[in-house]
Write a protein that holds these residues in place. Structure first.
Motif, PDB file in Angstrom:
ATOM      1  N   VAL A  94     -27.463 -18.389  50.906  1.00 24.07           N
ATOM      2  CA  VAL A  94     -26.068 -18.042  51.152  1.00 24.07           C
ATOM      3  C   VAL A  94     -25.630 -18.642  52.475  1.00 24.07           C
ATOM      4  O   VAL A  94     -26.356 -18.593  53.467  1.00 24.07           O
ATOM      5  CB  VAL A  94     -25.887 -16.508  51.198  1.00 24.07           C
ATOM      6  CG1 VAL A  94     -24.448 -16.136  51.503  1.00 24.07           C
ATOM      7  CG2 VAL A  94     -26.344 -15.882  49.903  1.00 24.07           C
ATOM      8  N   SER A  95     -24.441 -19.227  52.483  1.00 26.11           N
ATOM      9  CA  SER A  95     -23.857 -19.724  53.732  1.00 26.11           C
ATOM     10  C   SER A  95     -22.374 -19.374  53.727  1.00 26.11           C
ATOM     11  O   SER A  95     -21.797 -19.051  52.687  1.00 26.11           O
ATOM     12  CB  SER A  95     -24.066 -21.235  53.873  1.00 26.11           C
ATOM     13  OG  SER A  95     -23.434 -21.924  52.818  1.00 26.11           O
ATOM     14  N   ALA A  96     -21.785 -19.416  54.886  1.00 21.82           N
ATOM     15  CA  ALA A  96     -20.353 -19.169  55.027  1.00 21.82           C
ATOM     16  C   ALA A  96     -19.715 -20.415  55.618  1.00 21.82           C
ATOM     17  O   ALA A  96     -20.338 -21.139  56.399  1.00 21.82           O
ATOM     18  CB  ALA A  96     -20.116 -17.969  55.933  1.00 21.82           C
ATOM     19  N   ARG A  97     -18.487 -20.681  55.212  1.00 18.65           N
ATOM     20  CA  ARG A  97     -17.743 -21.821  55.745  1.00 18.65           C
ATOM     21  C   ARG A  97     -16.268 -21.565  55.552  1.00 18.65           C
ATOM     22  O   ARG A  97     -15.870 -20.648  54.834  1.00 18.65           O
ATOM     23  CB  ARG A  97     -18.166 -23.115  55.084  1.00 18.65           C
ATOM     24  CG  ARG A  97     -17.864 -23.181  53.587  1.00 18.65           C
ATOM     25  CD  ARG A  97     -18.090 -24.582  53.037  1.00 18.65           C
ATOM     26  NE  ARG A  97     -18.058 -24.642  51.605  1.00 18.65           N
ATOM     27  CZ  ARG A  97     -16.961 -24.637  50.843  1.00 18.65           C
ATOM     28  NH1 ARG A  97     -15.786 -24.556  51.411  1.00 18.65           N
ATOM     29  NH2 ARG A  97     -17.030 -24.703  49.530  1.00 18.65           N
ATOM     30  N   MET A  98     -15.471 -22.375  56.193  1.00 16.89           N
ATOM     31  CA  MET A  98     -14.039 -22.284  56.000  1.00 16.89           C
ATOM     32  C   MET A  98     -13.689 -22.968  54.675  1.00 16.89           C
ATOM     33  O   MET A  98     -14.319 -23.949  54.300  1.00 16.89           O
ATOM     34  CB  MET A  98     -13.293 -22.934  57.162  1.00 16.89           C
ATOM     35  CG  MET A  98     -13.551 -22.237  58.491  1.00 16.89           C
ATOM     36  SD  MET A  98     -13.369 -20.444  58.457  1.00 16.89           S
ATOM     37  CE  MET A  98     -11.635 -20.273  58.139  1.00 16.89           C
ATOM     38  N   PRO A  99     -12.713 -22.439  53.963  1.00 18.02           N
ATOM     39  CA  PRO A  99     -12.380 -22.989  52.648  1.00 18.02           C
ATOM     40  C   PRO A  99     -11.603 -24.296  52.739  1.00 18.02           C
ATOM     41  O   PRO A  99     -10.953 -24.588  53.739  1.00 18.02           O
ATOM     42  CB  PRO A  99     -11.497 -21.897  52.034  1.00 18.02           C
ATOM     43  CG  PRO A  99     -10.861 -21.240  53.210  1.00 18.02           C
ATOM     44  CD  PRO A  99     -11.904 -21.280  54.298  1.00 18.02           C
TER      45      PRO A  99
END
Length: 137
Positions: A94-99
């Motif tokens: 899982v990673s997070a980023r700006m859309p």
């Protein structure tokens, strides 16, 4: 077709997400970006401004524009839990980023709200971080 400044922003965002421009890296100047993307300098600056608002870029003390981690932002539902919670599959990452612009439109995301990306052997799923929770089992 998206505006030219969005195309500049999308190209830089892709480089940041791919690690070609890692945290702390200096972003090419507006003149260089303008030449690379065949746009005017003001258009390149506007693309940079989009990513600064998203928290992907920041103005360093030496006045250069650098890649940085996305700043913590308020979510759409600050007092409530996620609308949906799923288990992360074994071996999932899982990673997070700006859309991207398209993801912001698809999920109706407010400016500055990140997405969660779940990668498995079957591919990847993208979810709005303000409405989606993940549980490790």
């Amino acid at each position: 077709m998206p505006p030219r400044y969005e195309r500049v922003a999308d190209a830089l965002r892709a480089q940041i997400m791919a690690g070609t421009l890692p945290p702390g890296a200096t972003v090419p100047s507006a003149d260089v970006l303008a030449h690379e993307h065949d746009v005017g300098r003001d258009t390149a600056l506007k693309g940079i401004a989009v990513l600064r608002r998203e928290g992907l870029l920041f103005l360093a003390p030496d006045k250069s524009i650098r890649v940085g981690p996305a700043a913590a932002r308020p979510t759409r539902h600050p007092l409530s839990g996620p609308d949906e919670v799923r288990a992360v599959p074994p071996g999932g990452v899982v990673s997070a980023r700006m859309p991207t612009r398209r993801e912001r439109e698809r999920f109706d995301l407010a400016e500055g709200v990140p997405v969660l990306v779940v990668r498995t052997g079957d591919g990847e799923e993208v979810h709005p971080a303000d409405r989606f929770g993940l549980r490790w089992t």
